[in-house]
Design a protein around this motif. Structure first.
Motif, PDB file in Angstrom:
ATOM      1  N   MET A  66       0.833  -1.197   0.000  1.00  0.00           N
ATOM      2  CA  MET A  66       0.000   0.000   0.000  1.00  0.00           C
ATOM      3  C   MET A  66       0.867   1.246   0.000  1.00  0.00           C
ATOM      4  O   MET A  66       1.845   1.334   0.733  1.00  0.00           O
ATOM      5  CB  MET A  66      -0.924   0.005   1.225  1.00  0.00           C
ATOM      6  CG  MET A  66      -1.850  -1.201   1.298  1.00  0.00           C
ATOM      7  SD  MET A  66      -3.035  -1.261  -0.044  1.00  0.00           S
ATOM      8  CE  MET A  66      -4.299  -0.155   0.561  1.00  0.00           C
ATOM      9  N   LEU A  67       0.487   2.214  -0.799  1.00  0.00           N
ATOM     10  CA  LEU A  67       1.260   3.434  -0.988  1.00  0.00           C
ATOM     11  C   LEU A  67       0.716   4.585  -0.146  1.00  0.00           C
ATOM     12  O   LEU A  67      -0.452   4.584   0.236  1.00  0.00           O
ATOM     13  CB  LEU A  67       1.237   3.843  -2.464  1.00  0.00           C
ATOM     14  CG  LEU A  67       1.944   2.890  -3.430  1.00  0.00           C
ATOM     15  CD1 LEU A  67       1.390   3.065  -4.837  1.00  0.00           C
ATOM     16  CD2 LEU A  67       3.445   3.140  -3.426  1.00  0.00           C
ATOM     17  N   THR A  68       1.564   5.575   0.100  1.00  0.00           N
ATOM     18  CA  THR A  68       1.159   6.786   0.801  1.00  0.00           C
ATOM     19  C   THR A  68       1.599   7.997  -0.003  1.00  0.00           C
ATOM     20  O   THR A  68       2.777   8.114  -0.349  1.00  0.00           O
ATOM     21  CB  THR A  68       1.772   6.846   2.207  1.00  0.00           C
ATOM     22  OG1 THR A  68       1.314   5.727   2.974  1.00  0.00           O
ATOM     23  CG2 THR A  68       1.356   8.133   2.918  1.00  0.00           C
ATOM     24  N   ASP A  69       0.653   8.880  -0.290  1.00  0.00           N
ATOM     25  CA  ASP A  69       0.964  10.167  -0.910  1.00  0.00           C
ATOM     26  C   ASP A  69       1.155  11.157   0.224  1.00  0.00           C
ATOM     27  O   ASP A  69       0.199  11.569   0.872  1.00  0.00           O
ATOM     28  CB  ASP A  69      -0.175  10.602  -1.840  1.00  0.00           C
ATOM     29  CG  ASP A  69       0.132  11.903  -2.576  1.00  0.00           C
ATOM     30  OD1 ASP A  69       1.207  12.481  -2.338  1.00  0.00           O
ATOM     31  OD2 ASP A  69      -0.711  12.330  -3.393  1.00  0.00           O
ATOM     32  N   THR A  70       2.404  11.549   0.463  1.00  0.00           N
ATOM     33  CA  THR A  70       2.704  12.352   1.648  1.00  0.00           C
ATOM     34  C   THR A  70       2.560  13.853   1.433  1.00  0.00           C
ATOM     35  O   THR A  70       2.795  14.625   2.369  1.00  0.00           O
ATOM     36  CB  THR A  70       4.134  12.064   2.152  1.00  0.00           C
ATOM     37  OG1 THR A  70       5.076  12.403   1.118  1.00  0.00           O
ATOM     38  CG2 THR A  70       4.282  10.609   2.550  1.00  0.00           C
ATOM     39  N   HIS A  71       2.165  14.275   0.229  1.00  0.00           N
ATOM     40  CA  HIS A  71       2.005  15.721   0.008  1.00  0.00           C
ATOM     41  C   HIS A  71       1.101  15.947  -1.194  1.00  0.00           C
ATOM     42  O   HIS A  71       1.492  15.700  -2.345  1.00  0.00           O
ATOM     43  CB  HIS A  71       3.370  16.367  -0.247  1.00  0.00           C
ATOM     44  CG  HIS A  71       3.364  17.863  -0.160  1.00  0.00           C
ATOM     45  ND1 HIS A  71       4.008  18.557   0.841  1.00  0.00           N
ATOM     46  CD2 HIS A  71       2.774  18.807  -0.948  1.00  0.00           C
ATOM     47  CE1 HIS A  71       3.832  19.856   0.654  1.00  0.00           C
ATOM     48  NE2 HIS A  71       3.077  20.030  -0.432  1.00  0.00           N
ATOM     49  N   THR A  72      -0.110  16.418  -0.921  1.00  0.00           N
ATOM     50  CA  THR A  72      -1.043  16.688  -2.004  1.00  0.00           C
ATOM     51  C   THR A  72      -1.964  17.828  -1.621  1.00  0.00           C
ATOM     52  O   THR A  72      -2.034  18.229  -0.449  1.00  0.00           O
ATOM     53  CB  THR A  72      -1.842  15.413  -2.357  1.00  0.00           C
ATOM     54  OG1 THR A  72      -2.568  15.623  -3.558  1.00  0.00           O
ATOM     55  CG2 THR A  72      -2.797  15.038  -1.237  1.00  0.00           C
ATOM     56  N   HIS A  73      -2.675  18.346  -2.625  1.00  0.00           N
ATOM     57  CA  HIS A  73      -3.586  19.484  -2.428  1.00  0.00           C
ATOM     58  C   HIS A  73      -4.936  19.150  -3.055  1.00  0.00           C
ATOM     59  O   HIS A  73      -5.384  19.811  -3.993  1.00  0.00           O
ATOM     60  CB  HIS A  73      -3.000  20.747  -3.063  1.00  0.00           C
ATOM     61  CG  HIS A  73      -1.655  21.143  -2.536  1.00  0.00           C
ATOM     62  ND1 HIS A  73      -1.498  21.907  -1.398  1.00  0.00           N
ATOM     63  CD2 HIS A  73      -0.402  20.875  -2.984  1.00  0.00           C
ATOM     64  CE1 HIS A  73      -0.199  22.102  -1.177  1.00  0.00           C
ATOM     65  NE2 HIS A  73       0.481  21.476  -2.124  1.00  0.00           N
ATOM     66  N   LEU A  74      -5.582  18.116  -2.543  1.00  0.00           N
ATOM     67  CA  LEU A  74      -6.846  17.666  -3.126  1.00  0.00           C
ATOM     68  C   LEU A  74      -8.003  18.610  -2.832  1.00  0.00           C
ATOM     69  O   LEU A  74      -9.084  18.449  -3.403  1.00  0.00           O
ATOM     70  CB  LEU A  74      -7.175  16.257  -2.622  1.00  0.00           C
ATOM     71  CG  LEU A  74      -6.177  15.167  -3.033  1.00  0.00           C
ATOM     72  CD1 LEU A  74      -6.588  13.821  -2.454  1.00  0.00           C
ATOM     73  CD2 LEU A  74      -6.045  15.083  -4.553  1.00  0.00           C
ATOM     74  N   ASN A  75      -7.785  19.572  -1.955  1.00  0.00           N
ATOM     75  CA  ASN A  75      -8.797  20.598  -1.698  1.00  0.00           C
ATOM     76  C   ASN A  75      -8.685  21.767  -2.673  1.00  0.00           C
ATOM     77  O   ASN A  75      -9.470  22.722  -2.581  1.00  0.00           O
ATOM     78  CB  ASN A  75      -8.692  21.110  -0.269  1.00  0.00           C
ATOM     79  CG  ASN A  75      -7.290  21.602   0.087  1.00  0.00           C
ATOM     80  OD1 ASN A  75      -6.298  21.092  -0.427  1.00  0.00           O
ATOM     81  ND2 ASN A  75      -7.208  22.589   0.968  1.00  0.00           N
ATOM     82  N   ALA A  76      -7.740  21.711  -3.596  1.00  0.00           N
ATOM     83  CA  ALA A  76      -7.544  22.790  -4.561  1.00  0.00           C
ATOM     84  C   ALA A  76      -8.738  22.890  -5.507  1.00  0.00           C
ATOM     85  O   ALA A  76      -9.421  21.894  -5.780  1.00  0.00           O
ATOM     86  CB  ALA A  76      -6.265  22.556  -5.366  1.00  0.00           C
ATOM     87  N   PRO A  77      -9.003  24.082  -6.048  1.00  0.00           N
ATOM     88  CA  PRO A  77     -10.147  24.258  -6.946  1.00  0.00           C
ATOM     89  C   PRO A  77     -10.077  23.405  -8.203  1.00  0.00           C
ATOM     90  O   PRO A  77     -11.113  23.126  -8.821  1.00  0.00           O
ATOM     91  CB  PRO A  77     -10.117  25.754  -7.283  1.00  0.00           C
ATOM     92  CG  PRO A  77      -8.772  26.247  -6.884  1.00  0.00           C
ATOM     93  CD  PRO A  77      -8.323  25.372  -5.763  1.00  0.00           C
ATOM     94  N   GLN A  78      -8.885  22.957  -8.590  1.00  0.00           N
ATOM     95  CA  GLN A  78      -8.753  22.095  -9.776  1.00  0.00           C
ATOM     96  C   GLN A  78      -9.513  20.785  -9.618  1.00  0.00           C
ATOM     97  O   GLN A  78      -9.773  20.089 -10.604  1.00  0.00           O
ATOM     98  CB  GLN A  78      -7.279  21.791 -10.053  1.00  0.00           C
ATOM     99  CG  GLN A  78      -6.478  22.977 -10.573  1.00  0.00           C
ATOM    100  CD  GLN A  78      -5.812  23.768  -9.458  1.00  0.00           C
ATOM    101  OE1 GLN A  78      -6.336  23.876  -8.360  1.00  0.00           O
ATOM    102  NE2 GLN A  78      -4.640  24.322  -9.737  1.00  0.00           N
TER     103      GLN A  78
END
Length: 255
Positions: free
Chosen positions: A1-13
């Motif tokens: 299982m993988l971990t994405d340690t830095h993302t911005h899924l709350n961004a308007p995109q």
């Protein structure tokens, strides 16, 4: 299982298909996601996202590009939010000398204030560094950031810089750029970073990995970063995924 340690899924995109993007991440084997809150607008929406999904966590901090806007009330607000059960780090914080949006002395002050807060609360920090390697290292040393450690997000420096960061109790994280054909230095640094100090990320919707470069990034693409990292390290994808996820669990205190 993988971990994405830095993302911005709350961004308007992601406003039109956020749930679908998150579902694709789950289907791609992503078990944990760290979403970044970095100013007055993104901190509440990042925490709200973490409250909505049990496998998403949030950070709170003040990005160097927005440093000129941070007040003492904002710092107190960040401190208050650090007690939230889904908040796992202070960040992203640091220095950005590429974008001329906040004066360097203001960036420096805001960076130091947040490191001191992290030490007070015993929270790891997420470091944003753009064209500021020397000054980042100096501030981290002077503010004794090694006491809490953290992660050098989307690392782009030399191996010499990486060694100094490792010596100060930091993990080194790589994102989409390490998959680019011309990414000679990031590949060389990744090869040398000890497996127990390595993290992977997307920084979605930015820094999309090959072969989707130029399009919107999303958390499911962290698998492409993992595949490249595994190839560079001479490991199976499964071993790379297990090691980097365990590193994220250790650093951020994830469930």
């Amino acid at each position: 299982m993988l971990t994405d340690t830095h993302t911005h899924l709350n961004a308007p995109q992601f406003d039109e298909d956020r749930h679908d993007v998150i579902q694709r991440a789950v289907e791609s084997g992503i078990s944990r996601i760290i979403n970044i809150g970095f100013n007055r607008e993104t901190i509440p929406s990042s925490i709200a996202l973490a409250e909505q999904y049990d496998f998403i966590y949030s950070t709170v901090g003040w990005h160097p590009q927005d440093a000129k806007d941070m007040t003492s009330d904002d710092l107190a607000w960040i401190e208050q939010l650090c007690s939230h059960p889904k908040v796992v780090a202070i960040g992203e914080i640091g220095l950005d000398y590429y974008w001329d949006t906040s004066p360097k002395d203001v960036q420096d002050r805001v960076f130091r204030e947040q490191i001191r807060l992290a030490r007070k609360l015993d929270m790891p920090i997420v470091i944003h560094n753009r064209d500021a390697h020397h000054d980042i290292l100096q501030v981290l040393r002077e503010e004794r950031a090694a006491d809490v450690g953290g992660v050098m997000h989307c690392f782009s420096g030399s191996w010499e810089t990486a060694k100094l960061c490792l010596d100060m109790n930091f993990y080194i994280s790589f994102g989409g750029p390490v998959t680019f054909k011309n990414a000679k230095q990031p590949k060389e640094v990744l090869e040398k970073v000890p497996l127990d100090r390595l993290l992977i990320e997307t920084d979605a919707p930015y820094l999309t990995p090959h072969p989707f470069r130029g399009k919107r990034n999303e958390s499911s693409y962290v698998k492409l970063v993992a595949e490249t990292a595994a190839q560079i390290k001479g490991l199976t994808l499964e071993k790379l995924a297990h090691a980097t996820t365990q590193n994220a669990i250790t650093l951020f205190g994830l469930l």
